[in-house]
Design an enzyme around this catalytic site. Sequence first.
Site, PDB file in Angstrom:
ATOM      1  N   ASP A   1     -34.068  -8.644   9.046  1.00  0.00           N
ATOM      2  CA  ASP A   1     -33.495  -9.720   9.579  1.00  0.00           C
ATOM      3  C   ASP A   1     -32.154  -9.584   9.633  1.00  0.00           C
ATOM      4  O   ASP A   1     -31.548  -9.959  11.066  1.00  0.00           O
ATOM      5  CB  ASP A   1     -33.765 -11.061   8.803  1.00  0.00           C
ATOM      6  CG  ASP A   1     -35.077 -11.636   8.994  1.00  0.00           C
ATOM      7  OD1 ASP A   1     -35.912 -11.137   9.981  1.00  0.00           O
ATOM      8  OD2 ASP A   1     -35.294 -12.694   8.361  1.00  0.00           O
TER       9      ASP A   1
ATOM     10  N   LYS B   1     -32.843  -0.171  -5.438  1.00  0.00           N
ATOM     11  CA  LYS B   1     -31.945  -0.520  -6.209  1.00  0.00           C
ATOM     12  C   LYS B   1     -32.091   0.104  -7.494  1.00  0.00           C
ATOM     13  O   LYS B   1     -32.475  -0.718  -8.545  1.00  0.00           O
ATOM     14  CB  LYS B   1     -32.039  -2.116  -6.361  1.00  0.00           C
ATOM     15  CG  LYS B   1     -30.722  -2.844  -7.181  1.00  0.00           C
ATOM     16  CD  LYS B   1     -29.308  -2.415  -6.321  1.00  0.00           C
ATOM     17  CE  LYS B   1     -28.437  -3.294  -7.088  1.00  0.00           C
ATOM     18  NZ  LYS B   1     -26.893  -2.862  -6.602  1.00  0.00           N
TER      19      LYS B   1
ATOM     20  N   ASP C   1     -27.485  -3.018  -1.515  1.00  0.00           N
ATOM     21  CA  ASP C   1     -26.569  -3.718  -1.066  1.00  0.00           C
ATOM     22  C   ASP C   1     -25.563  -2.871  -0.371  1.00  0.00           C
ATOM     23  O   ASP C   1     -24.733  -3.371   0.818  1.00  0.00           O
ATOM     24  CB  ASP C   1     -25.588  -4.141  -2.386  1.00  0.00           C
ATOM     25  CG  ASP C   1     -25.634  -2.979  -3.719  1.00  0.00           C
ATOM     26  OD1 ASP C   1     -26.311  -1.862  -3.474  1.00  0.00           O
ATOM     27  OD2 ASP C   1     -25.192  -3.412  -4.605  1.00  0.00           O
TER      28      ASP C   1
ATOM     29  N   TYR D   1     -43.535 -10.364  -3.509  1.00  0.00           N
ATOM     30  CA  TYR D   1     -44.349 -11.557  -2.844  1.00  0.00           C
ATOM     31  C   TYR D   1     -45.850 -11.272  -3.112  1.00  0.00           C
ATOM     32  O   TYR D   1     -46.655 -12.368  -3.007  1.00  0.00           O
ATOM     33  CB  TYR D   1     -44.530 -11.064  -1.244  1.00  0.00           C
ATOM     34  CG  TYR D   1     -42.912 -11.345  -0.649  1.00  0.00           C
ATOM     35  CD1 TYR D   1     -41.752 -11.614  -1.343  1.00  0.00           C
ATOM     36  CD2 TYR D   1     -42.517 -10.935   0.678  1.00  0.00           C
ATOM     37  CE1 TYR D   1     -40.578 -11.963  -0.689  1.00  0.00           C
ATOM     38  CE2 TYR D   1     -41.716 -11.152   1.537  1.00  0.00           C
ATOM     39  CZ  TYR D   1     -40.419 -11.565   0.514  1.00  0.00           C
ATOM     40  OH  TYR D   1     -39.129 -11.845   1.240  1.00  0.00           O
TER      41      TYR D   1
ATOM     42  N   ASP E   1     -37.549  -7.380   3.953  1.00  0.00           N
ATOM     43  CA  ASP E   1     -37.539  -8.799   4.465  1.00  0.00           C
ATOM     44  C   ASP E   1     -36.288  -9.068   4.987  1.00  0.00           C
ATOM     45  O   ASP E   1     -35.754  -9.535   5.980  1.00  0.00           O
ATOM     46  CB  ASP E   1     -38.192  -9.813   3.642  1.00  0.00           C
ATOM     47  CG  ASP E   1     -38.709 -10.988   4.413  1.00  0.00           C
ATOM     48  OD1 ASP E   1     -38.174 -11.112   5.727  1.00  0.00           O
ATOM     49  OD2 ASP E   1     -39.115 -11.930   3.850  1.00  0.00           O
TER      50      ASP E   1
END
Length: 353
Positions: free
Chosen positions: A247, A187, A219, A142, A243
Amino acid sequence: MDLKIAVLPGDGIGPEISAQGVAVMTAVCEKFGHKVSYEYAICGADAIDKVGDPFPEETFKICMDADAVLFSAVGDPKFDNDPTAKVRPEQGLLAMRKKLGLFANIRPVETFDCLIHKSPLKDELVRGADFICIRELTGGMYFGEKYQDDNKAYDTNAYTRPEVERILEVAYQYALRRKKHLTVVDKANVLASSRLWRQVAKEVAAKYPEVETDYMFVDNAAMRMIQDPKFFDVMVTENTFGDILTDEGSCITGSMGLLPSASTGEHTPVFEPIHGSWPQAKGQNIANPLAQILSVAMLFEYFNLTEEGKLIRKAVNASLDANVRTPEIQVAGGEKYGTKEVGEWIVDYIKNA
């Protein structure tokens, strides 16, 4: 205690839920004998329309001069549907995080027994789920170097050792206060940035032998949150993964309108609901104000005003038990309550407690 609060209502339903958060804060301060003052500032699409900047310098100054920021939401479809727009409301949110040094986002994921039926997960999976997602907030893709033309685009997922160390320290402090279980999400099997995260995490973990630390690819973490959400106690991860995972975690409760968050770091802390601006509902008095109100509870608790926070949480639970709810979580045949009416009920509860 004297509190100086910067209030940033923002866009969409923001002003409506912000009004209820301010009303609850005022009621609690009156109840406990605190003095509170508010200074309002613009941000997001509202600020773009007025001054061309989603986080104007004047708003930044107001935030820096405050003890805390009560923020609501930013976003507007006219920007979402225009991929060529050079200035966007969300850039104001990123600017606020960067300029205030808000590197740690704390999102509790907690279920409410009376709303378990609203969760997409089975009762036996979700009942009792209670964990915290800690997301690094000012690094990664970001904020990394970006490029875009008609044929190529990239975002750089850059992290430094100090950035990783400081967010891990925050995570371990939360883990020490809870069940002493921390899950580091990355990851590392694919990404170099994640390999740095894991390397640093293993070094920091050695300083906290009393905390059980495990490591999980993002994942797998996303899958485990659905299969066994009660596995987690404290989860820490980088910006982009955080992020997405936060959610996902919010959906476990059955409504994004129930969960607050805090962003802390170098300067003024910010307290906000995790949901967006829901512009389609603007002015309809149907938005759930509970996440905004619970963010006020987190604000009080940040300043070690625990009894004040407990009273707000008690009032929110009482409103849910009394079926004083906005439409998206109301029981079948229940009375209709709007944003304002729910807020007023909670304020009355606090005053009469």
